[in-house]
Scaffold this motif. Sequence first.
Motif, PDB file in Angstrom:
ATOM      1  N   ASP A   1      -4.181  -7.979   4.833  1.00  0.00           N
ATOM      2  CA  ASP A   1      -3.760  -7.254   3.644  1.00  0.00           C
ATOM      3  C   ASP A   1      -2.341  -6.694   3.842  1.00  0.00           C
ATOM      4  O   ASP A   1      -1.941  -6.422   4.973  1.00  0.00           O
ATOM      5  CB  ASP A   1      -4.719  -6.071   3.371  1.00  0.00           C
ATOM      6  CG  ASP A   1      -6.093  -6.556   2.964  1.00  0.00           C
ATOM      7  OD1 ASP A   1      -6.193  -7.739   2.588  1.00  0.00           O
ATOM      8  OD2 ASP A   1      -7.066  -5.770   3.059  1.00  0.00           O
ATOM      9  N   PRO A   2      -1.602  -6.535   2.737  1.00  0.00           N
ATOM     10  CA  PRO A   2      -0.276  -5.915   2.867  1.00  0.00           C
ATOM     11  C   PRO A   2      -0.389  -4.523   3.481  1.00  0.00           C
ATOM     12  O   PRO A   2      -1.334  -3.794   3.164  1.00  0.00           O
ATOM     13  CB  PRO A   2       0.223  -5.831   1.423  1.00  0.00           C
ATOM     14  CG  PRO A   2      -0.738  -6.588   0.588  1.00  0.00           C
ATOM     15  CD  PRO A   2      -1.966  -6.850   1.370  1.00  0.00           C
ATOM     16  N   GLU A   3       0.549  -4.200   4.340  1.00  0.00           N
ATOM     17  CA  GLU A   3       0.472  -2.904   5.019  1.00  0.00           C
ATOM     18  C   GLU A   3       0.595  -1.774   4.009  1.00  0.00           C
ATOM     19  O   GLU A   3       1.522  -1.769   3.197  1.00  0.00           O
ATOM     20  CB  GLU A   3       1.609  -2.778   6.032  1.00  0.00           C
ATOM     21  CG  GLU A   3       1.254  -3.346   7.375  1.00  0.00           C
ATOM     22  CD  GLU A   3       2.381  -3.148   8.368  1.00  0.00           C
ATOM     23  OE1 GLU A   3       2.923  -2.034   8.425  1.00  0.00           O
ATOM     24  OE2 GLU A   3       2.707  -4.121   9.073  1.00  0.00           O
TER      25      GLU A   3
ATOM     26  N   GLU B   1      -1.277   5.448   6.572  1.00  0.00           N
ATOM     27  CA  GLU B   1      -2.148   4.797   7.545  1.00  0.00           C
ATOM     28  C   GLU B   1      -3.345   4.166   6.850  1.00  0.00           C
ATOM     29  O   GLU B   1      -3.684   4.537   5.724  1.00  0.00           O
ATOM     30  CB  GLU B   1      -2.603   5.796   8.617  1.00  0.00           C
ATOM     31  CG  GLU B   1      -3.570   6.841   8.134  1.00  0.00           C
ATOM     32  CD  GLU B   1      -2.876   8.076   7.600  1.00  0.00           C
ATOM     33  OE1 GLU B   1      -3.507   9.127   7.556  1.00  0.00           O
ATOM     34  OE2 GLU B   1      -1.685   7.985   7.235  1.00  0.00           O
ATOM     35  N   ARG B   2      -3.986   3.185   7.527  1.00  0.00           N
ATOM     36  CA  ARG B   2      -5.207   2.593   6.978  1.00  0.00           C
ATOM     37  C   ARG B   2      -6.329   3.607   7.178  1.00  0.00           C
ATOM     38  O   ARG B   2      -6.702   3.897   8.310  1.00  0.00           O
ATOM     39  CB  ARG B   2      -5.555   1.298   7.704  1.00  0.00           C
ATOM     40  CG  ARG B   2      -4.549   0.190   7.493  1.00  0.00           C
ATOM     41  CD  ARG B   2      -4.947  -1.017   8.313  1.00  0.00           C
ATOM     42  NE  ARG B   2      -3.817  -1.910   8.515  1.00  0.00           N
ATOM     43  CZ  ARG B   2      -3.466  -2.887   7.680  1.00  0.00           C
ATOM     44  NH1 ARG B   2      -4.164  -3.096   6.586  1.00  0.00           N
ATOM     45  NH2 ARG B   2      -2.436  -3.652   7.922  1.00  0.00           N
TER      46      ARG B   2
END
Lengths: 141, 232
Positions: free
Chosen positions: B121-123, B127-128
Amino acid sequence: MVTKVYTLNDAKAAAGNNFELYWWVFMRVSGLLLVFLVLGHIYMQNIAINSAEINYDYVVSRFSSPTWKIYDIFLLGLTILHGANGLRYVIDDYVKNLSTRFWVKTIVFTVIASIFVLGSITLWTFNFQEIGDVMRSVPSH
Amino acid sequence: MQVNVKIKRFNPEQDNRPYWSEHNVEVSETDRILDVMNQIKWEEDGSFTYRRSCGHAICGSDAILLNGVNRLACRVLVKDIGSNINIEPIRGLPVIKDLIVDMEPFFDSYKAILPFFMNDDPEPTTERYQSVEDRAIFDDTTKCILCACCTTSCPIFWTNGQYLGPAAIVNAHRFIFDSRDQGTSERLGVLNQVNGLWRCRTAYNCTEACPRDIPITKAIEEVKRELLWRKA
């Protein structure tokens, strides 16, 4: 990669089928069933009755009922398959030479299959009445 | 206190087969086994060879077979062992010299399970996000230090060097149960083969050997179940 492809079976397994997964599930399910089947068998043949009193007539009367035939074919089949797969694990783990492994497996599985066939024949096609008559006609000592 | 240390030695340039060297050394009971080994190397026999680095059970270099069980030499005190100390190299990997074994087969298995974060996935700009509960699922298996105590205590690894081994599966578990990671099907594909996950016979040696107290056999069983639910 540490996993090298050695045999057709290894290659098939490495290609991503679920062979080992299904055996793993089978071992868990059959193990659970066998606990009850074996304990039931021990109770019925050794505790509920005196095992010394088991004679030909008792076996005949028991096997005249389909319920016990089905019970015993499950006991036989699951024990054989569960044990055979356990032996396959042991052979795969400890017999490293591939041609030795092939022959060990061939012999072990042949013996196991013969036992299963013999047991099934006895259970389903053995004519107890006829054989019993023959046996009774033989004068006892 | 006086301790009797037996060490399984092997120098490929001199010896045809391993032999035991014996050392009687005066140590403090609060010394680590690593201190005892250092004392022998520094004061008695400089040719005695082993790996060690941090000495604080973090780097995972000094895994040894100590009185029959795999331990980190820096994490066990003399008083926990007593006066008879037997030291051998960890089993199942080729010995290079004394306590140093060839770790390459071990790290090959580790590499095979793709031990890195995968997410196409696109960053995101932040943060994730991962909830505390999601993080807790794989908390145990993040603690692995790759010391090889578990893999080299596994009886299946001893008999059949092709088994990936518990350490590789523990590290696969760490990513498989990471909610942010997307490489699960690739990792399960590697594990779902005859020499992968299914060689585990639940002997529990790995769990007992782990110096980081990771419930390894439990982690392996969780991966097995995950594979079952995904394939079924």
